[in-house]
Design an enzyme around this catalytic site. Structure first.
Site, PDB file in Angstrom:
ATOM      1  N   HIS A 112       0.987  -1.286  -0.100  1.00  0.00           N
ATOM      2  CA  HIS A 112       0.017  -0.168   0.071  1.00  0.00           C
ATOM      3  C   HIS A 112       0.810   1.323  -0.234  1.00  0.00           C
ATOM      4  O   HIS A 112       0.632   2.170  -0.840  1.00  0.00           O
ATOM      5  CB  HIS A 112      -0.900  -0.126   1.260  1.00  0.00           C
ATOM      6  N   GLU A 113       1.944   1.355   0.833  1.00  0.00           N
ATOM      7  CA  GLU A 113       2.673   2.436   1.015  1.00  0.00           C
ATOM      8  C   GLU A 113       3.670   2.449  -0.095  1.00  0.00           C
ATOM      9  O   GLU A 113       3.736   3.645  -0.604  1.00  0.00           O
ATOM     10  CB  GLU A 113       3.838   2.356   2.074  1.00  0.00           C
TER      11      GLU A 113
ATOM     12  N   HIS B 280       1.655   4.290  -2.898  1.00  0.00           N
ATOM     13  CA  HIS B 280       1.558   5.952  -2.706  1.00  0.00           C
ATOM     14  C   HIS B 280       2.900   6.239  -3.300  1.00  0.00           C
ATOM     15  O   HIS B 280       2.858   7.446  -4.037  1.00  0.00           O
ATOM     16  CB  HIS B 280       1.504   6.148  -1.082  1.00  0.00           C
TER      17      HIS B 280
HETATM   18 ZN   LIG Z   1      -2.430   4.929   2.451  1.00  0.00          ZN
END
Ligand SMILES: [Zn+2]
Length: 416
Positions: A230-231, A234
């Site tokens: 997830h990171e 980003h």
């Molecule tokens: Zn996030």
């Protein structure tokens, strides 16, 4: 339910909601980046223009014509007090394996995706590789340990430990990313040239939720470990699937269904609730459901490809940088140790013409630019050939010579 109880529940939910927006919402990331760069919003807007053009080109071409596979050198900075927070190499590798498996579609959940979303799942051929050469050219494990009490709690200027952000993807690992035990595992920075130039890029990740192992609070196989994916999503310019709610713009990705988002407090894969009139892709890595992380969509992958070509990221995976950081063998030493092929290339640096003297023909000569993209292909039929290099861009190029039985590579500098 009594009215007072309803209020308590509502306050609790709002508390979670507000809290849940803190670590890696788009707004929170902007605020963090703004601290050192007041122009970040306009720069990120320009980034959107770049991303949109890149994706439009992808659609025009019908398929991706650039680099097919990527490697990104990684350095982990681990902050500890004595043994507390000092995760071992086994746990380091475990977290990286989760990341690499997720991005490549090798994760366990890949084959059990809700049929409503299985047709839009997608992956990238990318490997996050621990650097084996440090910025001074010395051997490294790619993992640095620091006894630093402030950094252990993610306080103070943790960026001072950065390795060159153009060359290494820096991952900072305090024990707690918000200074004390909390639900928040990590946060990230978006692609931004100013951030990379000033070594303020990377992700911050709580070491107790990195992979599985003695110092991880996660059970083997627990999907929460995929918060790293997830990171890094980003870091490759993805927003949450619920960003923008049911609005038209939403997360800037066409194929992710709009959603109000499932909350961090939900668990398991049975949370595919309906919101915005459609089914929520709760198993998306960019949702906040940390107990069911399985997939990116094709639209998200396209956006991440654009991010890899962003000036803040493009140097990381260049052949030259992979060689410098020890994630790939030096291009000049590939396969030619036992070669019978004798090749002379001159002058180097070259201006308009490059002369090749080769002991064996026919051979195919291919030039690659810094991004690993083939930019010139010539057939060599005589032992001496002159190549017109005026069409090549100024800068470093790699060449590869293939005969029936040999492969030989080298590097040249084009100056004109
Ligand atoms: Zn996030």
């Amino acid at each position: 339910m009594k009215k007072s109880n309803i209020i308590v529940v509502l306050l609790f939910l709002i508390g979670h909601f507000v809290q849940a927006q803190v670590p890696c919402s788009y707004e929170a990331i902007i605020e963090r980046m703004k601290v050192h760069n007041p122009n970040v919003e306009s720069e990120l807007f320009e980034n959107e223009v770049f991303t949109k053009q890149f994706i439009e080109q992808l659609k025009t071409d019908g398929q991706f014509k650039g680099q097919a596979d990527f490697k990104v050198p990684v350095v982990l900075h681990i902050f500890h007090i004595g043994e507390d927070g000092k995760i071992d190499m086994e746990q380091v590798h475990s977290g990286l394996k989760v990341l690499n498996d997720d991005f490549n579609g090798r994760n366990e959940g890949w084959n059990t995706i809700d049929l409503a979303f299985d047709s839009i799942k997608s992956s990238i051929d990318i490997e996050f590789c621990l650097a084996t050469v440090d910025p001074d050219g010395n051997p490294t494990t790619g993992v640095n340990y620091y006894e630093d009490e402030d950094a252990f709690y993610n306080e103070g200027n943790v960026f001072r430990y950065a390795w060159d952000n153009f060359k290494y993807f820096n991952i900072y690992m305090p024990k707690y990313v918000f200074g004390e035990p909390s639900n928040f595992t990590a946060y990230a920075y978006l692609p931004n040239l100013n951030g990379t130039e000033n070594n303020r890029d990377g992700i911050f990740y709580s070491s107790i939720r990195w992979g599985y192992g003695e110092k991880s609070e996660l059970d083997e196989g627990q999907d929460w470990a995929s918060v790293v994916t997830h990171e890094v999503g980003h870091w490759l310019n993805l927003q949450h699937t619920f960003s923008g709610g049911c609005g038209v713009q939403n997360d800037f990705v066409d194929d992710t269904p709009p959603t109000l988002g499932s909350g961090i407090e939900l668990s398991g894969c049975n949370n595919n609730d309906f919101s915005c009139g459609v089914k929520t892709n709760g198993s998306n890595f960019m949702d906040y459901n940390h107990d069911c992380k399985k997939m990116f969509t094709q639209g998200q992958v396209d956006r991440m490809l654009a991010a890899l070509y962003h000036p803040a990221r493009i140097q990381l995976w260049s052949p030259e940088n992979l060689a410098e950081t020890g994630c790939a063998p030096p291009p000049t030493k590939t396969d030619d140790l036992s070669s019978n092929l004798d090749v002379k290339v001159f002058p180097n640096p070259s201006n308009q013409q490059l002369h090749f003297e080769i002991s064996e023909t026919p051979a195919r000569l291919t030039f690659f630019d810094m991004n690993g993209k083939a930019v010139l292909v010539e057939k060599l039929t005589t032992n001496r050939t002159t190549i017109n290099t005026s069409l090549l861009k100024r800068g470093i190029h790699f060449y590869q010579i293939n005969t029936d039985s040999e492969v030989l590579s080298g590097k040249i500098l084009i100056q004109h």
